[in-house]
Each structure stands twice: as C-alpha cells, then as structure tokens.
Design a protein around this motif. Structure first.
Motif, PDB file in Angstrom:
ATOM      1  N   UNK A  23       0.937  -1.180  -0.055  1.00  0.00           N
ATOM      2  CA  UNK A  23       0.014   0.113   0.048  1.00  0.00           C
ATOM      3  C   UNK A  23       1.034   1.212   0.175  1.00  0.00           C
ATOM      4  N   UNK A  24       0.464   2.403  -0.557  1.00  0.00           N
ATOM      5  CA  UNK A  24       0.900   3.671  -0.449  1.00  0.00           C
ATOM      6  C   UNK A  24       0.013   4.816   0.165  1.00  0.00           C
ATOM      7  N   UNK A  25       0.667   5.707   0.921  1.00  0.00           N
ATOM      8  CA  UNK A  25       0.342   6.938   1.460  1.00  0.00           C
ATOM      9  C   UNK A  25      -1.057   6.886   2.011  1.00  0.00           C
ATOM     10  N   UNK A  66       3.943   8.258   0.784  1.00  0.00           N
ATOM     11  CA  UNK A  66       5.009   7.375   1.586  1.00  0.00           C
ATOM     12  C   UNK A  66       4.297   5.906   1.501  1.00  0.00           C
ATOM     13  N   UNK A  67       5.384   4.938   1.820  1.00  0.00           N
ATOM     14  CA  UNK A  67       5.082   3.407   1.653  1.00  0.00           C
ATOM     15  C   UNK A  67       5.503   2.475   2.733  1.00  0.00           C
ATOM     16  N   UNK A  68       4.796   1.919   3.434  1.00  0.00           N
ATOM     17  CA  UNK A  68       3.311   1.465   3.243  1.00  0.00           C
ATOM     18  C   UNK A  68       2.393   2.843   3.705  1.00  0.00           C
ATOM     19  N   UNK A  69       1.140   2.610   3.300  1.00  0.00           N
ATOM     20  CA  UNK A  69       0.256   3.771   3.697  1.00  0.00           C
ATOM     21  C   UNK A  69       0.061   4.019   5.122  1.00  0.00           C
ATOM     22  N   UNK A 104       7.182  -1.502  14.845  1.00  0.00           N
ATOM     23  CA  UNK A 104       6.450  -0.632  14.137  1.00  0.00           C
ATOM     24  C   UNK A 104       6.989   0.789  14.187  1.00  0.00           C
ATOM     25  N   UNK A 105       7.229   1.122  15.484  1.00  0.00           N
ATOM     26  CA  UNK A 105       7.726   2.339  16.120  1.00  0.00           C
ATOM     27  C   UNK A 105       8.941   2.657  15.757  1.00  0.00           C
ATOM     28  N   UNK A 106       9.720   1.553  15.564  1.00  0.00           N
ATOM     29  CA  UNK A 106      11.356   1.715  15.431  1.00  0.00           C
ATOM     30  C   UNK A 106      11.531   2.046  13.971  1.00  0.00           C
ATOM     31  N   UNK A 107      10.621   1.034  13.251  1.00  0.00           N
ATOM     32  CA  UNK A 107      10.622   0.945  11.552  1.00  0.00           C
ATOM     33  C   UNK A 107      10.296   2.444  10.998  1.00  0.00           C
ATOM     34  N   UNK A 108       9.031   2.799  11.401  1.00  0.00           N
ATOM     35  CA  UNK A 108       8.465   4.007  10.805  1.00  0.00           C
ATOM     36  C   UNK A 108       8.788   5.430  11.554  1.00  0.00           C
ATOM     37  N   UNK A 131       1.186   9.909  15.041  1.00  0.00           N
ATOM     38  CA  UNK A 131       0.743   8.997  13.929  1.00  0.00           C
ATOM     39  C   UNK A 131       2.218   8.565  13.413  1.00  0.00           C
ATOM     40  N   UNK A 132       2.227   7.462  12.948  1.00  0.00           N
ATOM     41  CA  UNK A 132       3.348   6.719  12.361  1.00  0.00           C
ATOM     42  C   UNK A 132       3.362   6.819  10.644  1.00  0.00           C
ATOM     43  N   UNK A 133       4.499   7.292  10.325  1.00  0.00           N
ATOM     44  CA  UNK A 133       4.514   7.443   8.727  1.00  0.00           C
ATOM     45  C   UNK A 133       5.482   6.444   7.977  1.00  0.00           C
ATOM     46  N   UNK A 134       5.120   6.020   7.030  1.00  0.00           N
ATOM     47  CA  UNK A 134       6.311   5.217   6.350  1.00  0.00           C
ATOM     48  C   UNK A 134       7.241   5.864   5.600  1.00  0.00           C
ATOM     49  N   UNK A 135       7.916   5.069   4.626  1.00  0.00           N
ATOM     50  CA  UNK A 135       8.930   5.815   4.096  1.00  0.00           C
ATOM     51  C   UNK A 135       8.533   6.382   2.702  1.00  0.00           C
TER      52      UNK A 135
END
Length: 313
Positions: A23-25, A66-69, A104-108, A131-135
């Motif tokens: 997913x994205x954004x 961003x990715x994942x959404x 999740x908190x560490x990765x995003x 909020x957590x955002x993807x790459x």
C-alpha cells in the motif's frame, strides 16, 4: 477506531518499487501501486502511479507519497496496542504483539498529532499522541480526479485499429479519470517486475506496456487488499457515484473461486492483460468497485499515458 480492512494482518513492507502487493500513502484511505513510467522524450526520472481519490488533497510538487500507507501502519498499530505495555489502558499483554508494536515504532517515522493515537512513548514511557508514517518514496507530480467525455470513444478507436473487440460507446459518455502521478526516488526503483504467483507463471518477469482493455480479455492484478486475482473484462456499465453523477466505466469480474476482482484498498493497482504468448501487458488502472454487482472499475492506461505524455517504463 481506524479501519483499513488490513488491521488483522501485519504491515507489509517493501524495499523497492515493483509490481507487488503493498500500500501507499494517506491516513484517509490506503491505495495500491500501479507501476512505473517515464516522460516521452524526457529524462530518466521515474514516476509512479496510484488512484488520486485515495490521497488526501494531493498538491503537485508539495505532497509527499509514503509506503506503506499511513492508514495501514496506524490501523495495525492501533489494533495490537492494547495487548502491549505501550497502551494507556492495556487489557492483557502478549509478547508477540509487544514485539510487533515496538518494531513498527522503530521502523516507521513518528510525528506528534492530536488526530490519531494515544499511547506510551517507547523511549520515555509517558503518554503521547501521534501518528506513524511510512518511508517517503516520492512527491506528487500530477493528480486528476474528474469526469471527461469521449475517453472510451478514443479507446474504442485504438481497439479497432489493433483488431480487438470494442465497447461501442458514443463520445458523449462521461468516464472517470482518477490517477495520481508522483516522482519516485530513483534509489527505490526496481522496475515493472511482477513478483506475485499466478496462473501464467511469469513471476519475476517484466510486464510490457502495450496492453489494451477490451471486452473478453483475461486479466490479472495485485492489490493490497485482495492480493493477486484473475478476472475478465465483461463490458462497460453506467456507475452512479456519490452525489448522483453517473459515468460509463470498464468493468471486470472475478475469474477465480472468489466472486470479486478487487475490493476497497485495491484502487491504484495496474490491470494486466494476459497475452496469448503467456506474457503480461499493463492495460488499465483500478479506481473503484461496484459493490452491488461485484465488479471492479478500471481506466484504460493508454488514456492516462496520453493525458500526462508518459510511457510505461
């Protein structure tokens, strides 16, 4: 409660942009990825595509993709939060959920926000809201979500020239154009490689860009919600959208044991035609579903490429 239909499953991370299930954004509505493009006669800058309606007020040259959404990450984080020590009101702890939530908190990327989740910060253990955002994978280049006349008439002309069956609609018919093109980070691009298993056994092969959506065509897609599904283009149909405006859209029905070709969250995925030589050709972009008839709706990719003066990469 955030809801994406994905929160019962772990977040799907992808390292490179390709034709795969991710997913994205957007915190508003997650979308799928539809492939890579380049400008006609332009530079080697790669562009990606998804459905415009899934992004919240996309602004060219400003809005990041961003990715994942954002929806997928935060819906999953929220669904497992109460089983962890990060919860404000934890029910009971589960080691697997604790590990996943902290991962999740560490990765995003975390950003404070009053609109999303309340939880204890893993770093300092006090209540925070955010909020957590993807790459970040790119920036919006051009976005369009509107009705235009003559789209399927133009597509019919291309079908006739290629010797395919055609839909036979007149030029006065409205059709929805719903796409968002974004500049991609070159370092994150793999290519239009289809990495999912399906009945043509072309996993890991490049997808051609010369496809056309025509009645009776057998197709395949990979979307974030339903994964890889097979289908057949059945016809065009009049679709009445929220607000009462109607348009004629290319319709696809499922061709598997499941009755549908796509569900919410699959918008933005590329529709690939199965060719007689066992290759795949990119031919359309999913942008909606007709829930009453279990039909997916797609825009001919050729029309979108003409609108933005681009070609399949």
């Amino acid at each position: 409660m955030l809801s994406s239909g994905w929160q019962s499953r772990p977040v799907v991370p992808v390292e490179k942009l390709c034709l795969k299930m991710f997913s994205i954004d957007s915190l508003q509505e997650g979308s799928s990825f539809g492939g890579l493009f380049r400008e006609n006669g332009g530079s080697d800058q790669p562009f990606g595509i998804t459905a415009a309606h899934c992004l919240e007020n996309p602004i060219p040259e400003v809005t990041a993709v961003t990715m994942p959404s954002t929806l997928e990450i935060n819906a999953r984080f929220q669904s497992i939060l109460r089983y962890t020590t990060l919860s404000i009101e934890e029910v009971h702890q589960k080691a697997s959920k604790e590990k996943e939530a902290r991962s999740l908190f560490e990765q995003y990327t975390y950003s404070p926000s009053s609109l999303v989740l309340s939880f204890k910060s893993p770093d300092i253990g006090i209540e925070t809201v955010g909020v957590l955002y993807g790459m970040e994978i790119g920036t919006v280049y051009k976005s369009m979500d509107l009705m235009k006349t003559g789209i399927l008439k133009r597509h019919d002309e291309a079908l006739v020239c290629a010797g395919y069956p055609f839909f036979g609609l007149n030029e006065e018919c409205l059709t929805r154009l719903d796409f968002c093109i974004f500049r991609c980070n070159k370092n994150l691009v793999e290519g239009n490689i289809f990495h999912e298993e399906h009945d043509y056994d072309t996993e890991g092969e490049a997808v051609r860009g010369d496809g056309l959506l025509y009645p009776g065509a057998k197709v395949v897609k990979t979307g974030r919600t339903t994964g890889t599904t097979n289908g057949i283009i059945v016809s065009t149909d009049l679709v009445v959208w929220e607000g009462g405006l109607g348009s004629h859209e290319v319709c696809i029905m499922g061709d598997d044991d499941i009755p549908y070709f796509a569900l919410k969250g699959d918008s933005g995925a590329v529709v690939m035609v199965k060719n007689e030589d066992m290759s795949l050709s990119a031919a359309g972009l999913l942008h909606g579903i007709n829930r009453l008839k279990d039909l997916a709706l797609a825009t001919p990719l050729q029309i979108i490429m003409e609108e933005v003066n681009m070609k399949w990469m």
